[in-house]
Design an enzyme around this catalytic site. Structure first.
Site, mmCIF file in Angstrom:
data_model
loop_
_atom_site.group_PDB
_atom_site.id
_atom_site.type_symbol
_atom_site.label_atom_id
_atom_site.label_comp_id
_atom_site.label_asym_id
_atom_site.label_seq_id
_atom_site.Cartn_x
_atom_site.Cartn_y
_atom_site.Cartn_z
ATOM 1 N N GLY A 1 -8.654 -5.335 11.347
ATOM 2 C CA GLY A 1 -9.424 -6.487 11.767
ATOM 3 C C GLY A 1 -10.223 -6.114 13.009
ATOM 4 N N ASP B 1 4.915 -2.861 11.979
ATOM 5 C CA ASP B 1 4.353 -1.600 11.485
ATOM 6 C C ASP B 1 3.371 -0.972 12.478
ATOM 7 O OD1 ASP B 1 2.335 -3.463 11.182
ATOM 8 O OD2 ASP B 1 1.669 -2.713 9.237
ATOM 9 N N ALA C 1 38.023 38.074 4.462
ATOM 10 C CA ALA C 1 36.931 37.702 3.561
ATOM 11 C C ALA C 1 37.473 37.004 2.322
ATOM 12 C CB ALA C 1 36.159 38.956 3.157
ATOM 13 N N ASN D 1 -8.263 -4.952 16.174
ATOM 14 C CA ASN D 1 -7.127 -5.790 16.546
ATOM 15 C C ASN D 1 -5.859 -4.995 16.267
ATOM 16 O OD1 ASN D 1 -5.125 -7.766 16.725
ATOM 17 N ND2 ASN D 1 -5.569 -8.550 14.671
ATOM 18 N N TYR E 1 43.267 20.349 -1.705
ATOM 19 C CA TYR E 1 43.144 19.168 -2.559
ATOM 20 C C TYR E 1 43.892 19.408 -3.865
ATOM 21 C CZ TYR E 1 40.669 15.319 -4.926
ATOM 22 O OH TYR E 1 40.350 14.174 -5.599
ATOM 23 N N LYS F 1 35.514 22.063 6.983
ATOM 24 C CA LYS F 1 35.546 20.589 6.973
ATOM 25 C C LYS F 1 36.840 20.138 7.624
ATOM 26 C CE LYS F 1 37.680 17.914 4.663
ATOM 27 N NZ LYS F 1 38.488 17.220 3.645
ATOM 28 N N ARG G 1 0.803 -1.215 0.000
ATOM 29 C CA ARG G 1 0.000 0.000 0.000
ATOM 30 C C ARG G 1 0.841 1.272 0.000
ATOM 31 N NH1 ARG G 1 -3.699 -2.380 4.805
ATOM 32 N NH2 ARG G 1 -1.790 -3.597 5.012
HETATM 33 C C1 UD1 Z 1 -3.068 -6.991 10.496
HETATM 34 C C2 UD1 Z 1 -4.140 -7.885 11.098
HETATM 35 C C3 UD1 Z 1 -5.350 -7.008 11.440
HETATM 36 C C4 UD1 Z 1 -4.940 -5.894 12.361
HETATM 37 C C5 UD1 Z 1 -3.771 -5.102 11.788
HETATM 38 C C6 UD1 Z 1 -3.249 -4.143 12.832
HETATM 39 C C7 UD1 Z 1 -3.873 -10.080 10.037
HETATM 40 C C8 UD1 Z 1 -4.426 -11.018 9.039
HETATM 41 N N1 UD1 Z 1 -4.531 -8.899 10.162
HETATM 42 O O1 UD1 Z 1 -3.567 -6.482 9.285
HETATM 43 O O2 UD1 Z 1 -6.350 -7.789 12.052
HETATM 44 O O3 UD1 Z 1 -6.048 -5.037 12.598
HETATM 45 O O4 UD1 Z 1 -2.699 -5.965 11.418
HETATM 46 O O5 UD1 Z 1 -2.258 -3.297 12.365
HETATM 47 O O6 UD1 Z 1 -2.911 -10.388 10.689
HETATM 48 N N2 UD1 Z 1 3.917 -9.613 7.776
HETATM 49 C C9 UD1 Z 1 4.856 -10.614 7.707
HETATM 50 N N3 UD1 Z 1 4.681 -11.612 6.795
HETATM 51 C C10 UD1 Z 1 3.600 -11.671 5.971
HETATM 52 C C11 UD1 Z 1 2.638 -10.641 6.057
HETATM 53 C C12 UD1 Z 1 2.816 -9.626 6.978
HETATM 54 O O7 UD1 Z 1 5.848 -10.592 8.435
HETATM 55 O O8 UD1 Z 1 3.528 -12.607 5.181
HETATM 56 C C13 UD1 Z 1 4.141 -8.507 8.744
HETATM 57 C C14 UD1 Z 1 4.146 -7.160 8.069
HETATM 58 O O9 UD1 Z 1 5.484 -6.799 7.697
HETATM 59 C C15 UD1 Z 1 3.615 -6.248 9.145
HETATM 60 C C16 UD1 Z 1 2.711 -7.141 9.975
HETATM 61 O O10 UD1 Z 1 3.062 -8.477 9.649
HETATM 62 O O11 UD1 Z 1 4.636 -5.735 9.961
HETATM 63 C C17 UD1 Z 1 1.225 -6.933 9.676
HETATM 64 O O12 UD1 Z 1 0.980 -7.181 8.301
HETATM 65 P P1 UD1 Z 1 -0.003 -6.292 7.428
HETATM 66 O O13 UD1 Z 1 -0.033 -6.863 6.063
HETATM 67 O O14 UD1 Z 1 0.306 -4.859 7.578
HETATM 68 O O15 UD1 Z 1 -1.390 -6.631 8.137
HETATM 69 P P2 UD1 Z 1 -2.677 -5.706 8.203
HETATM 70 O O16 UD1 Z 1 -3.414 -5.813 6.927
HETATM 71 O O17 UD1 Z 1 -2.348 -4.374 8.693
HETATM 72 CA CA CA Z 2 -0.464 -3.258 9.004
#
Ligand code: UD1
Ligand code: CA
Length: 464
Positions: A138, A101, A381, A170, A388, A352, A8
């Protein structure tokens, strides 16, 4: 969890390496986690641009688990399970899961989730919040309005019409009883809107088994806001920057128009110092007491003493500035510039790798590079060091009390001993002994009456 691409964002940089408050999202999360558990108990799940992400946070001392293909948050935890199983490492009784994130999470809140998890003897504990706009997150469905028990987490795209109004989100932060989580991971399916393995599906699966799944609301909504778009990140960034200015103001620093200033988390500013609008203080910067930073200056990884005046538009990077120094306007202090107490570095001066002694002045249009300059020196001035030769850098040494006339060029390596004078407009290629005067320019020739004769000659040509 830090393996996702961050589709995104429409950015080449992995999402968790985007910065807010001067620090990568992931680094915020790791820093908070390290307050709760030791670094070597923290596993970062990396995948998209794994090497780049690892390199950015390696210094924290945490460990890594690779999720080579990113097939959802449930899949991310499947990789953790595989890692523990294959490596034979001891499986911890409880597992805390954080999202790379969700950067504003505080250690106190993480601790509260862990504490409640143990207190409730839960199989899964979910950190939640009720933000003004829950769209995109979620949703957490509770068994009863006034009880902690959860029945399921439903992703935005899977919400049934009657669930659309569910206000509780969530956060993506959970505590699990590890073996109960691991037992469910292989049962997850990709039969959903994103075609991914959702970690969130584990909630309903545990409930179905009669396990206890509970939710705890975060004290502040901001803390659990996700950063999925640049706009969301800049919203969080603004909140963090403002909090930093508030903290400094509480310590006696005056900040005019704080909303326009960008101040990194590690910056220290002493009491009674004044920060004017549109100032940036970045990295490991320290400013003493009673100093003033005027508008449009950018100070990075620099140490400034007490009573320093940085006039408008200065750029400092890796500089050390003594007490009572006057800089700018428009001075550029590059790395390893050491400006002694009471010295002046004026407009359009670039330094520098320079030591400028106590009370010395370089006030107008100078370039001073690779030089050791004593105390009480006056650099006229436009005078510059020629450090260099196209291949190597050479040093210029200027003793105490030297006077360098305007527009002189000091061709390094060269030494001007204490108290020497350099006449204006000189090109100095040889050392100047203490107390001597050096002239390095051709003698002036004056031709009396020349201009009048020339004008007369031109006029005569026109008339004929
Ligand atoms: C997720 C939750 C959602 C919640 C939201 C909160 C799920 C399915 N959904 O959604 O319920 O409200 O976070 O911020 O979990 N990541 C991995 N591997 C993957 C996919 C993602 O490590 O295969 C990591 C991403 O880098 C990120 C975190 O998991 O740091 C969350 O992934 P993201 O795709 O942002 O989930 P959301 O759609 O935000
Ligand atoms: Ca997220």
């Amino acid at each position: 969890m830090a393996a996702g691409k961050g589709t995104r964002l429409k950015s080449k940089r992995p999402k968790v390496l985007h910065e807010i408050g001067g620090r990568a999202l992931l680094l915020h999360v790791i820093t908070a986690a390290k307050h709760v558990v030791p670094a070597d108990h923290i596993y970062c799940i990396v995948g998209h641009e794994a090497d780049r992400v690892k390199a950015a946070v390696e210094a924290t001392g945490i460990r890594f688990v690779l999720q080579a293909e990113q097939r959802g948050t449930g899949h991310a935890l499947q990789m953790v399970k595989a890692f523990f199983t294959l490596s034979g490492a001891e499986i911890p009784k409880h597992l805390l899961v954080l999202s790379g994130d969700v950067p504003l999470i505080r250690p106190e809140t993480i601790q509260a989730v862990c504490d409640l998890h143990l207190l409730e003897h839960a199989a899964m504990t979910i950190l939640t919040a009720v933000p003004p706009d829950p769209t995109g997150y979620g949703r957490v469905l509770r068994a009863r309005e006034d009880g902690p028990e959860v029945t399921a987490i439903v992703e935005q795209k899977s919400l049934r019409p009657e669930q659309l109004g569910t206000p509780e989100i969530n956060s993506g932060i959970y505590c699990f009883e590890t073996h109960k989580l691991f037992a469910k991971l292989d049962l997850l399916s990709t039969n959903n809107a994103h075609g991914e393995y959702y970690l969130t599906d584990v909630a309903a699966m545990l409930v179905e088994d009669g396990e206890r799944v509970v939710a705890v609301k975060a004290d502040s909504v901001d803390e659990v806001l996700g950063a999925n778009t640049i706009a969301e990140m800049m919203h969080l960034d603004a909140a963090m920057r403002l909090a930093k200015t508030r903290q400094l103001m509480a310590q006696g620093v005056t900040i005019f128009r704080p909303e326009t200033c960008v101040i990194d988390p590690e910056v220290h500013v002493g009491a009674d110092s004044v920060i004017e609008p549109y100032v940036q203080l970045l990295g490991a910067t320290t400013i003493g007491v009673e100093s003033r930073i005027r508008s449009y200056s950018v100070v990075q990884n620099s140490t400034l003493g007490d009573g320093v005046l940085v006039r408008n538009g200065c750029v400092l990077d890796g500089a050390v500035v003594g007490d009572g120094v006057l800089l700018g306007p428009y001075a550029h202090l590059r790395p390893e510039s050491r400006i002694g107490d009471g010295a002046h570095v004026g407009n359009f001066v670039e330094t520098k790798k320079v030591t400028l002694g106590k009370g010395s002045k370089a006030n107008h249009l100078n370039y001073l590079g690779d030089a050791v300059i004593g105390a009480g020196v006056n650099i006229g001035a436009g005078a510059i060091t020629c450090n260099y030769d196209g291949v190597h850098k050479h040093q210029t040494i200027i003793g105490d009390g030297v006077f360098v006339g305007s527009d002189s060029t000091l061709v390094a390596p060269v030494t001007l001993e204490a108290g020497a004078y350099v006449a204006a407009g000189s090109c100095i290629t040889e050392d100047v002994p203490a107390g001597a005067l050096a002239l390095g320019r051709s003698r002036q020739v004056t031709k009396p009456g020349w201009a009048a004769e020339r004008r007369a000659a031109i006029a005569a040509k026109k008339n004929c």
